[in-house]
Design a protein around this motif. Structure first.
Motif, short mmCIF file in Angstrom:
data_model
loop_
_atom_site.label_atom_id
_atom_site.label_comp_id
_atom_site.label_asym_id
_atom_site.label_seq_id
_atom_site.Cartn_x
_atom_site.Cartn_y
_atom_site.Cartn_z
N ARG A 273 0.84 -1.50 -0.37
CA ARG A 273 -0.06 -0.66 -0.34
C ARG A 273 1.14 0.92 -0.41
O ARG A 273 1.94 1.42 1.07
CB ARG A 273 -1.05 -0.04 1.59
CG ARG A 273 -1.80 1.16 1.08
CD ARG A 273 -2.90 0.90 2.80
NE ARG A 273 -3.94 2.70 2.28
CZ ARG A 273 -4.10 1.64 3.80
NH1 ARG A 273 -4.38 0.92 4.93
NH2 ARG A 273 -5.30 2.57 3.78
N LEU B 10 1.17 4.71 1.09
CA LEU B 10 0.91 5.80 1.69
C LEU B 10 0.82 7.55 1.31
O LEU B 10 2.01 7.57 0.61
CB LEU B 10 1.00 5.17 3.25
CG LEU B 10 1.12 4.16 4.03
CD1 LEU B 10 2.07 4.43 5.59
CD2 LEU B 10 0.35 3.61 3.68
N THR B 11 -0.10 7.91 1.77
CA THR B 11 0.10 9.76 1.35
C THR B 11 1.38 10.26 2.14
O THR B 11 2.07 10.81 1.24
CB THR B 11 -1.10 10.40 2.69
OG1 THR B 11 -2.18 10.25 2.59
CG2 THR B 11 -0.88 11.83 1.93
N CYS C 175 -9.10 3.56 -9.96
CA CYS C 175 -8.46 3.54 -8.41
C CYS C 175 -8.66 1.62 -8.79
O CYS C 175 -9.27 1.01 -9.49
CB CYS C 175 -9.70 4.11 -8.31
SG CYS C 175 -9.76 3.54 -6.37
N ALA D 66 -11.88 6.11 -4.64
CA ALA D 66 -11.34 6.07 -3.84
C ALA D 66 -10.92 6.20 -2.28
O ALA D 66 -10.59 5.23 -1.69
CB ALA D 66 -10.16 7.39 -4.04
N TYR D 67 -12.73 6.39 -2.34
CA TYR D 67 -13.10 6.23 -0.92
C TYR D 67 -13.70 5.12 -0.73
O TYR D 67 -13.49 4.44 0.56
CB TYR D 67 -13.93 7.64 -0.90
CG TYR D 67 -14.67 7.95 0.58
CD1 TYR D 67 -14.34 7.56 1.91
CD2 TYR D 67 -16.75 7.22 1.19
CE1 TYR D 67 -15.10 7.68 2.74
CE2 TYR D 67 -17.19 7.08 2.22
CZ TYR D 67 -16.36 7.76 3.50
OH TYR D 67 -16.31 7.39 4.56
N TYR E 271 -12.47 2.11 -1.80
CA TYR E 271 -11.26 1.52 -2.14
C TYR E 271 -10.32 1.43 -0.61
O TYR E 271 -10.37 0.10 0.08
CB TYR E 271 -10.75 2.14 -3.00
CG TYR E 271 -8.99 1.13 -2.86
CD1 TYR E 271 -9.41 0.30 -3.10
CD2 TYR E 271 -7.32 1.92 -2.40
CE1 TYR E 271 -7.81 -0.65 -2.54
CE2 TYR E 271 -6.47 0.72 -2.49
CZ TYR E 271 -7.40 -0.36 -2.74
OH TYR E 271 -5.95 -1.02 -2.58
N GLN E 272 -10.58 2.62 0.08
CA GLN E 272 -9.62 2.81 1.55
C GLN E 272 -10.30 2.33 2.53
O GLN E 272 -9.97 1.57 3.12
CB GLN E 272 -9.59 4.60 1.54
CG GLN E 272 -9.15 5.59 0.46
CD GLN E 272 -7.51 5.35 1.16
OE1 GLN E 272 -7.16 4.94 1.72
NE2 GLN E 272 -6.48 5.12 -0.05
N VAL F 3 -9.55 -0.77 2.40
CA VAL F 3 -8.17 -1.49 2.46
C VAL F 3 -8.11 -1.59 3.76
O VAL F 3 -7.73 -2.19 4.44
CB VAL F 3 -7.56 -0.85 2.10
CG1 VAL F 3 -5.99 -1.05 2.73
CG2 VAL F 3 -7.31 -0.95 0.66
N ASN F 4 -9.02 -1.12 4.70
CA ASN F 4 -8.94 -0.71 6.30
C ASN F 4 -9.97 -1.22 7.13
O ASN F 4 -9.59 -2.14 7.80
CB ASN F 4 -9.50 1.17 6.56
CG ASN F 4 -8.41 2.12 6.78
OD1 ASN F 4 -7.25 2.41 5.98
ND2 ASN F 4 -8.88 3.50 6.26
#
Length: 342
Positions: free
Chosen positions: A258, A260-261, A306, A328-329, A331-332, A335-336
């Motif tokens: 992954r 990260l920002t 995405c 993206a939201y 997907y996030q 993933v979380n």
């Protein structure tokens, strides 16, 4: 002594002579190899080395020495040889003296560094990984062919190639350059020209496409998306380039699941979030499907992609940032939920 005794003695002598003759005939021409086998003769290998190599597959290894001496054979030619069950020692010696070996199929794919490529090839031919790596990164060779140590990987097109087992490291490298030049036929060169890309730039973009998706059906779409961004002079914002930059900094064997920002701030010419255009070199070894995807991209208006949570292994493509943010939201959250942190 009467004639009958002379006749018996003569017959006995003849039998002895025939027996001796048969014995030596069988040593040379009789069936000697007990099973099919592959034997290897290394460059600069000695007679005793090949004798030891064939010993497990023949009835009497000393017969090999006998026949070799008779034929004045002392120096086997390097190579990979196929012994067939039932071969005579005469045939074995002739085979090793002639150098009549069969080529092998050498394959490689997904070796993302020249070090890993050298290791992969060393498993298949005589040359060891050190000599191969030295040949791959030879400064004179690189300069002559407008390559650098970072771009050296681009001339190795994943495929299956025929080689003799005892091919040297430099001959392997030179053959790969020849295959690379052949790969760039008139059709591919013309397509690259229409895209306003050099061969190296096509390979570089293909390496990003390769890392973005393992789905061959998606690759022309992904290629088209990045070409759209290049035409608009937008940053590519390709996560695989961030992973490459991280690996350059922390080691190529580290696995990143992954991005990260905070990773997007890494200071590297391979950071396609900070830098416009293509990175300096390829980031991986692209296969032919990825290269041809760049040369034959799908025409569309997508600018964002995405990972899909509904079709694992595939992507969601979008034309607008608003739609991309929704994807993206989603997907996030996924993933979380499954706990992928890095």
């Amino acid at each position: 002594m009467n004639k009958k005794k002379y006749k018996i003695i003569a017959i006995a002598v003849l039998v002895i002579i025939l027996g001796i003759t048969l014995k030596y005939y069988l040593k040379i021409f009789g069936s000697a190899v007990t099973k099919n086998a592959i034997v290897y003769v290394r460059t600069n290998g000695q007679f005793t080395d090949i004798k030891n190599s064939i010993s497990p597959f023949v009835k009497n290894p000393e017969n090999f020495t006998y026949v070799a001496n008779k034929k004045k054979f002392t120096k086997p030619k390097a190579g990979r040889y196929e012994l067939k069950k039932g071969m005579s020692m005469n045939q074995v010696v002739n085979l090793l003296r002639s150098g009549n070996q069969k080529p092998i199929n050498v394959t490689f794919n997904n070796q993302d560094t020249v070090e890993k490529l050298a290791g992969r090839i060393a498993q298949q031919i005589e040359a060891d990984s050190t000599s191969l790596l030295t040949a791959f990164t030879d400064s004179d060779f690189l300069t002559k062919n407008h390559l650098t140590k970072k771009s050296a990987l681009q001339i190795y097109i994943p495929n299956q190639y025929e080689f003799y087992w005892n091919t040297s490291a430099t001959k392997f490298r030179d053959r790969m350059l020849h295959e690379y030049n052949n790969f760039w036929n008139a059709s591919r060169l013309e397509k690259a020209k229409k895209l306003h890309l050099t061969q190296s730039e096509v390979i570089t973009l293909a390496s990003i496409v390769q890392k973005e998706t393992s789905q061959k059906s998606e690759r022309p779409i992904v290629a088209g998306l990045y070409l759209n961004r290049l035409r608009k002079k937008w940053p590519l914002q390709a996560d695989p380039t961030i992973i490459f930059a991280l690996k350059e900094k922390k080691g190529h064997d580290k696995i990143y699941k992954r991005v990260l920002t905070k990773d997007l701030e890494i200071n590297s010419p391979y950071n396609t979030y900070k830098n416009n255009g293509l990175p300096p070199t390829l980031i991986a070894m692209p296969d032919i499907s990825s290269i041809d995807a760049v040369l034959n991209p799908t025409k569309h208006n997508y600018f964002y992609m995405c990972a899909s949570v509904d079709k694992i292994g595939f992507h969601e493509f979008s034309k607008t940032l608003a739609q991309h943010n929704k994807n993206a939201y989603k997907y996030q959250l996924w993933v979380n939920k499954i706990g992928i942190n890095r």
